[in-house]
Design a protein around this motif. Sequence first.
Motif, PDB file in Angstrom:
ATOM      1  N   HIS A 381       0.957  -1.255   0.069  1.00 48.77           N
ATOM      2  CA  HIS A 381       0.002  -0.166   0.152  1.00 48.77           C
ATOM      3  C   HIS A 381       0.745   1.256   0.213  1.00 48.77           C
ATOM      4  O   HIS A 381       2.331   1.340   0.184  1.00 48.77           O
ATOM      5  N   GLU A 382      -0.034   2.446  -0.280  1.00 46.87           N
ATOM      6  CA  GLU A 382       0.722   3.657  -0.117  1.00 46.87           C
ATOM      7  C   GLU A 382       1.564   3.944   1.302  1.00 46.87           C
ATOM      8  O   GLU A 382       0.863   3.481   2.276  1.00 46.87           O
ATOM      9  N   PRO A 383       2.658   4.450   1.409  1.00 48.19           N
ATOM     10  CA  PRO A 383       3.198   4.693   2.672  1.00 48.19           C
ATOM     11  C   PRO A 383       2.156   5.450   3.534  1.00 48.19           C
ATOM     12  O   PRO A 383       1.674   6.695   3.084  1.00 48.19           O
ATOM     13  N   LEU A 384       1.970   5.210   4.941  1.00 46.12           N
ATOM     14  CA  LEU A 384       1.282   6.055   5.971  1.00 46.12           C
ATOM     15  C   LEU A 384       2.274   6.877   6.471  1.00 46.12           C
ATOM     16  O   LEU A 384       3.554   6.469   6.482  1.00 46.12           O
ATOM     17  N   PHE A 385       1.877   7.789   6.949  1.00 45.55           N
ATOM     18  CA  PHE A 385       2.753   8.977   7.773  1.00 45.55           C
ATOM     19  C   PHE A 385       2.324   9.170   8.906  1.00 45.55           C
ATOM     20  O   PHE A 385       1.387   9.277   9.273  1.00 45.55           O
ATOM     21  N   ILE A 386       3.561   9.404   9.921  1.00 47.52           N
ATOM     22  CA  ILE A 386       3.144   9.891  10.996  1.00 47.52           C
ATOM     23  C   ILE A 386       3.743  11.332  11.222  1.00 47.52           C
ATOM     24  O   ILE A 386       4.920  11.549  10.714  1.00 47.52           O
ATOM     25  N   LEU A 447       0.710  16.689  -1.081  1.00 47.32           N
ATOM     26  CA  LEU A 447       0.056  15.953   0.454  1.00 47.32           C
ATOM     27  C   LEU A 447       1.187  16.248   1.057  1.00 47.32           C
ATOM     28  O   LEU A 447       0.794  16.590   2.504  1.00 47.32           O
ATOM     29  N   LEU A 448       2.447  16.044   1.076  1.00 49.94           N
ATOM     30  CA  LEU A 448       3.547  16.136   1.950  1.00 49.94           C
ATOM     31  C   LEU A 448       3.545  17.700   2.639  1.00 49.94           C
ATOM     32  O   LEU A 448       3.709  17.919   3.933  1.00 49.94           O
ATOM     33  N   SER A 449       3.210  18.659   1.693  1.00 49.39           N
ATOM     34  CA  SER A 449       3.357  19.963   1.973  1.00 49.39           C
ATOM     35  C   SER A 449       2.241  20.233   3.017  1.00 49.39           C
ATOM     36  O   SER A 449       2.449  21.110   3.757  1.00 49.39           O
ATOM     37  N   LEU A 450       1.175  19.436   2.716  1.00 44.13           N
ATOM     38  CA  LEU A 450      -0.151  19.907   3.748  1.00 44.13           C
ATOM     39  C   LEU A 450       0.081  19.311   5.121  1.00 44.13           C
ATOM     40  O   LEU A 450      -0.402  19.733   5.863  1.00 44.13           O
ATOM     41  N   LEU A 451       0.795  18.117   4.927  1.00 38.51           N
ATOM     42  CA  LEU A 451       1.311  17.357   6.042  1.00 38.51           C
ATOM     43  C   LEU A 451       2.016  18.175   7.125  1.00 38.51           C
ATOM     44  O   LEU A 451       2.163  18.169   8.353  1.00 38.51           O
ATOM     45  N   ASN A 452       2.813  19.017   6.360  1.00 39.48           N
ATOM     46  CA  ASN A 452       3.994  19.831   7.213  1.00 39.48           C
ATOM     47  C   ASN A 452       3.471  20.944   7.873  1.00 39.48           C
ATOM     48  O   ASN A 452       4.257  21.791   8.160  1.00 39.48           O
ATOM     49  N   GLN A 453       2.241  21.337   7.484  1.00 41.18           N
ATOM     50  CA  GLN A 453       1.643  22.455   8.270  1.00 41.18           C
ATOM     51  C   GLN A 453       0.901  22.132   9.512  1.00 41.18           C
ATOM     52  O   GLN A 453       0.451  21.132   9.695  1.00 41.18           O
ATOM     53  N   THR A 454       1.014  22.860  10.379  1.00 42.91           N
ATOM     54  CA  THR A 454       0.447  22.729  11.867  1.00 42.91           C
ATOM     55  C   THR A 454      -1.270  22.707  11.783  1.00 42.91           C
ATOM     56  O   THR A 454      -1.854  23.586  11.372  1.00 42.91           O
ATOM     57  N   VAL A 455      -1.486  21.520  12.185  1.00 45.60           N
ATOM     58  CA  VAL A 455      -2.926  21.284  12.469  1.00 45.60           C
ATOM     59  C   VAL A 455      -3.100  20.370  13.816  1.00 45.60           C
ATOM     60  O   VAL A 455      -2.360  19.413  13.987  1.00 45.60           O
ATOM     61  N   PHE A 456      -4.249  20.630  14.439  1.00 45.49           N
ATOM     62  CA  PHE A 456      -4.145  20.442  16.036  1.00 45.49           C
ATOM     63  C   PHE A 456      -5.513  19.287  16.115  1.00 45.49           C
ATOM     64  O   PHE A 456      -5.604  18.966  17.308  1.00 45.49           O
ATOM     65  N   SER A 457      -5.959  18.815  15.289  1.00 43.54           N
ATOM     66  CA  SER A 457      -7.028  17.792  15.258  1.00 43.54           C
ATOM     67  C   SER A 457      -7.050  17.083  13.875  1.00 43.54           C
ATOM     68  O   SER A 457      -6.473  17.363  13.046  1.00 43.54           O
ATOM     69  N   ALA A 458      -7.682  15.579  14.221  1.00 44.47           N
ATOM     70  CA  ALA A 458      -7.555  14.573  13.002  1.00 44.47           C
ATOM     71  C   ALA A 458      -8.614  15.329  12.232  1.00 44.47           C
ATOM     72  O   ALA A 458      -8.440  15.230  10.751  1.00 44.47           O
ATOM     73  N   CYS A 459      -9.697  15.921  12.606  1.00 45.55           N
ATOM     74  CA  CYS A 459     -10.759  16.193  11.753  1.00 45.55           C
ATOM     75  C   CYS A 459     -10.314  17.622  11.025  1.00 45.55           C
ATOM     76  O   CYS A 459     -10.749  17.625   9.822  1.00 45.55           O
ATOM     77  N   ASP A 460      -9.204  18.442  11.586  1.00 45.97           N
ATOM     78  CA  ASP A 460      -9.206  19.704  10.998  1.00 45.97           C
ATOM     79  C   ASP A 460      -8.027  19.460   9.759  1.00 45.97           C
ATOM     80  O   ASP A 460      -8.051  19.787   8.802  1.00 45.97           O
ATOM     81  N   LEU A 461      -7.044  18.404  10.169  1.00 46.92           N
ATOM     82  CA  LEU A 461      -6.278  17.605   9.173  1.00 46.92           C
ATOM     83  C   LEU A 461      -7.038  17.370   8.023  1.00 46.92           C
ATOM     84  O   LEU A 461      -6.617  17.371   6.689  1.00 46.92           O
ATOM     85  N   LEU A 462      -8.024  16.418   8.121  1.00 43.17           N
ATOM     86  CA  LEU A 462      -8.777  15.669   7.105  1.00 43.17           C
ATOM     87  C   LEU A 462      -9.366  16.870   6.240  1.00 43.17           C
ATOM     88  O   LEU A 462      -9.315  16.662   5.078  1.00 43.17           O
ATOM     89  N   GLU A 463      -9.833  17.868   7.231  1.00 38.41           N
ATOM     90  CA  GLU A 463     -10.708  18.786   6.039  1.00 38.41           C
ATOM     91  C   GLU A 463      -9.749  19.736   5.410  1.00 38.41           C
ATOM     92  O   GLU A 463     -10.195  20.250   4.297  1.00 38.41           O
ATOM     93  N   HIS A 464      -8.439  20.059   6.063  1.00 44.99           N
ATOM     94  CA  HIS A 464      -7.647  20.762   5.245  1.00 44.99           C
ATOM     95  C   HIS A 464      -7.275  19.918   4.016  1.00 44.99           C
ATOM     96  O   HIS A 464      -6.972  20.845   2.846  1.00 44.99           O
TER      97      HIS A 464
END
Length: 502
Positions: A381-386, A447-464
Amino acid sequence: MIPFNHQSKEQQLIVELEVLRKELAELKTEKATFETQTELLEHLVAMARCSFCEEMLKVTLQETVHVSSKLNGAEKCSLFLLNSNGVITDSILTHEEDAPQVGSVLDKGLAGWLAGWVFHHRQVGLITDTETDDRWLIQPNQPYSVRSALAVPILRDEELLGIITLLHQEPGQFSPETAYLMQVTAHQIALVLENAQLYRKLEESYLSLDKAKQAIEAYSQALDSELEKGRQIQRDFLPREIPQLPNWEIAACFYPARQVAGDFYDAFMLPGDYLGIVIADVCDKGVGAALFMALFRSLIRVFSGQTHLDGLSIIGKDEELDCLIDPLVITDFNQINALKAVALTNNYIAQQHSEMNMFATLFFGVLNPANGCLTYINAGHEPLFIVGDSGVKESLKSTGPVVGIMPNIKFKIQQVQLEPGDTLIGYTDGVTEARAPSREFFTNKRLLSLLNQTVFSACDLLEHIKTNLFTHIDNAQQFDDITMLVVRRKTVTEEAHPPAEY
């Protein structure tokens, strides 16, 4: 001598006057003939422009029969339309009289008519006197005495479309010139009838196409209805409620490219209060992929121990399902047992459905919510990110091949620690390969550029991510299913937020 000369002049004047009268009569006849010919020509032109409505066509042919009779001085005129077998399909008569009925076949001498001879010979039949012509057979009790007869075939190439006949009680009424004029008329009628046949065939084709279209639309509606049922059933295979765990937040989204999809995600509790998390992408799209999606999901749940089935050995023979374990990496061995579901699922698909060539990329992780330890297999599968406070901190790359391609594959098990504030995000390739109207991919880089931005919840990250992704797609067609799954471990100081599903 004077009376004699006077009488001679009077006689000469009488002779000249008689000549003038004859010439005037001939002129009147020629004028009447010309007017009748003009009228016939107008009707022929009208036939050529006819829209071929059945009623309009018959009226036009009736007028043509009437004008033909008038032009040639016929007492009776008839037009018979024939099919390819010589059966009369319609008849047009100038008078009510005994005549072949619709459905009968013309034959030589039928009702004393010349039409049967023309039917067999495909030639003009001109009889100046029926009493001296063998082609005319007088039937007993014939109500009408005929001495002159003309029958002209209406031909289109070698096909006989009909016959037009002229009759008169006096001999010598019809001449070769009359026959020629009627041949011209018959030729025009043939063109009209051929066009009418083509028009009918065209109408029949349109009608057939319309019926086919209606059948296709009905089938399409039925298929859409069935696919909608399939979509609803497939939605039921996705978790209706994501487990709510203290200090953890889980969010997911699922957007199929068609009514049914091959992507799926799952989150479910396992024995020992562990959490199973799955994100997968079955090859291909549509109904076949959707059916295998349901099969893969069910097998993972059953073989992992989430669902117990009597008589089913969940683990099987250990020697056949030994996983590749690095003892320097694995510290919590209690989570490994459930992960053997990947090997069991692989063997079942590869052995029972090998002819279908169906496989899936699949990430299956077992999370210990108490300490954040995640043990997983990433099967192609595609790599998952922490993601941590400073952006992407680790990539969970593939640890084995796709599931279902061949039996008895050994899958490597890995283990990772999710610290407070860490977020795990999984996705299918429908995210990174989503296309803009310009056909540009969304890409891993975005996608990685969005993941490197500060987000404080799972829902906010998903919506972003969703906002940026669908802005990129805009009005372009979605080619692949889009699925994302986000799991976040809250910090000690954070307030608890209820889990959400999108």
